[in-house]
Enzyme design. Structure first.
Site, short mmCIF file in Angstrom:
data_model
loop_
_atom_site.label_atom_id
_atom_site.label_comp_id
_atom_site.label_asym_id
_atom_site.label_seq_id
_atom_site.Cartn_x
_atom_site.Cartn_y
_atom_site.Cartn_z
N TYR A 146 18.02 -3.61 14.81
CA TYR A 146 19.26 -3.19 15.45
C TYR A 146 20.04 -4.43 15.83
O TYR A 146 19.48 -5.38 16.37
CB TYR A 146 18.96 -2.36 16.70
CG TYR A 146 20.18 -1.95 17.50
CD1 TYR A 146 21.06 -0.99 17.01
CD2 TYR A 146 20.44 -2.51 18.75
CE1 TYR A 146 22.17 -0.60 17.75
CE2 TYR A 146 21.54 -2.12 19.49
CZ TYR A 146 22.41 -1.16 18.99
OH TYR A 146 23.51 -0.78 19.73
N ASP A 241 19.04 -12.85 14.87
CA ASP A 241 19.53 -12.13 16.04
C ASP A 241 18.47 -12.22 17.13
O ASP A 241 17.48 -11.50 17.11
CB ASP A 241 19.83 -10.68 15.66
CG ASP A 241 20.35 -9.87 16.85
OD1 ASP A 241 20.35 -10.39 17.98
OD2 ASP A 241 20.74 -8.71 16.63
N LYS A 269 21.62 -10.48 26.49
CA LYS A 269 20.57 -10.08 27.44
C LYS A 269 20.17 -11.21 28.40
O LYS A 269 20.94 -11.52 29.30
CB LYS A 269 19.39 -9.47 26.68
CG LYS A 269 19.88 -8.22 25.92
CD LYS A 269 18.84 -7.30 25.36
CE LYS A 269 19.52 -6.02 24.86
NZ LYS A 269 19.37 -5.73 23.46
C1 LIG Z 1 20.64 -5.37 22.55
C2 LIG Z 1 20.76 -5.93 21.21
C3 LIG Z 1 21.99 -6.09 20.57
C4 LIG Z 1 23.26 -5.54 21.14
O1 LIG Z 1 23.61 -6.14 22.35
P1 LIG Z 1 24.65 -5.38 23.29
O2 LIG Z 1 24.86 -6.34 24.42
O3 LIG Z 1 24.00 -4.10 23.69
O4 LIG Z 1 25.88 -5.17 22.49
C5 LIG Z 1 22.03 -6.73 19.35
N1 LIG Z 1 20.90 -7.21 18.78
C6 LIG Z 1 19.70 -7.07 19.36
C7 LIG Z 1 18.50 -7.63 18.69
C8 LIG Z 1 19.58 -6.41 20.59
O5 LIG Z 1 18.38 -6.26 21.13
#
Ligand SMILES: *Cc1c(COP(=O)(O)O)cnc(C)c1O
Length: 429
Positions: A146, A241, A269
């Site tokens: 994701y 990511d 995060k």
């Molecule tokens: C949470 C997350 C996102 C999206 O971040 P948001 O701040 O919710 O837009 C993208 N990539 C990964 C791996 C994530 O865990």
């Protein structure tokens, strides 16, 4: 006696009138597990308390950011001090520059960084930059990873090893997903096929540092190394990511865990200490393609917001020597070992890396999305409900991972391990 939930129920009902599903983000609605979404009122350290006064040992960490636990005094102090000076100026600020200096000092592969307001925005911008830099359009992503809710990554698999994605959400035009190739994780032949078929059109391959949004699908180091090699051979950028893994599984994230250097990496995060944030960075020669120095447009009214930057700076200051993360990691290892011992004869796996763990009702643990047995979701719903009643907050979906924070204490965790083991055993019956 069952927990009081009257106040949560009332707020959920009010919210449903004025907010779709009563939420600002879908999984919060508890549809995957059932039961009453608890409306949280406060948090302190490892605990949070709902509006009915029920207290929970928190393993959700607000979906990952709260590595230091709730309301860490240094982070709160940084936020309030900055808020009194000003909430936003629309200029570069010193906290922002300092956070960028921290990031580039801690992460050798990040020479320059740009701040945005969410992880989604970070990935979206990194992909635009990769396309601008390479002059190619195609991007590849993996089933079970994701990267936020950007249109062209909301794709699901067709049939075959490496295929163009189909939209996985209403509202995403097929035309948009024709530039996205989707492939399974943990499959060298699919990787090779991707490069055989598309190398000359491929701008970037985007992968989670350690896939942790569809269960915890830990990849083999040799697989990650092959991905890096193939990208190098064909001039394709590797976008890691690290929105979950960055500053969580170690100061240097999955890049150093696997010893691979990404061309671009995305953060979010933890780097915002609980404030809305995203960031992406990488080699200067790529980052310098961003506007105003280069032709790739990217902007944001509240990007690099000083309150967020102050929270991030305070967080990274506490994490930078590695001891805090190490403490969370070793408590998590003990917790997981206890659980594994207690559940060893049952069809349950506990997957873990750093301070992340995932309980899945199957053995052996899966390494790719289509190997997850969906029957486990019912057991998870039972587990989730019984843990809530016992004052333990797990995320409200079988596909979400759990987090331990540095504010957890070994005694809280050893007690919780007993409770989780008992509830997991019961959930199988
Ligand atoms: C949470 C997350 C996102 C999206 O971040 P948001 O701040 O919710 O837009 C993208 N990539 C990964 C791996 C994530 O865990």
């Amino acid at each position: 006696m069952p927990q009081p939930t009257d106040k949560s129920r009332k707020i959920v009902a009010r919210a449903q009138h004025v907010m779709p599903g009563g939420v600002s983000s879908p999984v919060r609605a508890f549809k995957a597990v059932g039961g009453i979404p608890r409306i949280m009122a406060s948090g302190n350290g490892a605990y949070m308390t709902d509006v009915d006064g029920n207290r929970y040992l928190d393993f959700g960490a607000s979906w990952g950011p709260l590595l230091l636990g709730h309301s860490d005094p240094d982070v709160v102090n940084a936020v309030t001090t900055q808020a009194q000076r000003g909430l936003t100026f629309g200029t570069t600020t010193e906290p922002e520059c300092e956070l960028a200096e921290h990031v580039t000092k801690l992460l050798p592969h990040i020479e320059k960084v740009r701040f945005v307001s969410s992880g989604t925005e970070a990935v979206m911008s990194a992909i635009r930059l990769a396309r601008g830099f390479t002059g190619r359009n195609l991007i590849a992503k993996f089933e079970g990873c994701y990267h936020g809710h950007l249109d062209y990554l909301l794709v699901s698999a067709g049939s075959g090893l490496a295929t163009f994605g189909n939209p996985s959400s209403a509202g995403v035009p097929e035309a948009v997903t024709t530039q996205t190739v989707l492939l399974p994780l943990d499959d060298e032949s699919a990787l090779k096929q991707l490069f055989d078929d598309h190398a000359h059109d491929l701008a970037a391959v985007c992968i989670e540092g350690i896939p942790a949004n569809n269960g915890l699908l830990i990849q083999r180091p040799e697989y990650m190394k092959l991905l890096r090699e193939l990208c190098d051979q064909h001039g394709v950028l590797l976008i890691l990511d690290e929105v979950i893994t960055g500053f969580r599984i170690g100061v240097t994230g999955a890049a150093c865990h696997y010893d691979i250097i990404p061309d671009l990496a995305c953060y979010g995060k933890v780097i915002g200490g609980g404030m809305p944030v995203g960031a992406f960075g990488g080699k200067a020669k790529i980052m310098d393609q961003l506007s105003p120095d280069g032709p790739v447009y990217q902007a944001g009214t509240l990007s690099g917001n000083p309150v967020t930057m102050a929270a991030g700076r305070a967080t990274l200051q506490k994490l930078s020597d590695g001891t805090t993360i190490e403490r969370a990691n070793s408590m998590t290892a003990d917790f997981v070992n206890t659980l594994r011992t207690q559940l060893k004869d049952l069809p349950i796996s506990i997957v873990t890396v750093g301070s992340i763990f995932w309980i899945v009702f199957q053995t052996p643990p899966p390494r790719r999305a289509d190997h997850i047995d969906s029957k486990g979701t019912e057991h998870y719903a039972t587990l989730h409900a019984s843990l809530l009643e016992k004052g333990i907050y797990f995320p409200p979906s079988a596909y979400e991972v759990c987090f331990v924070s540095a504010a957890h204490e070994p005694d809280m965790l050893s007690q919780a391990a007993e409770t989780v083991a008992e509830c997991a055993r019961n959930a199988l019956e």
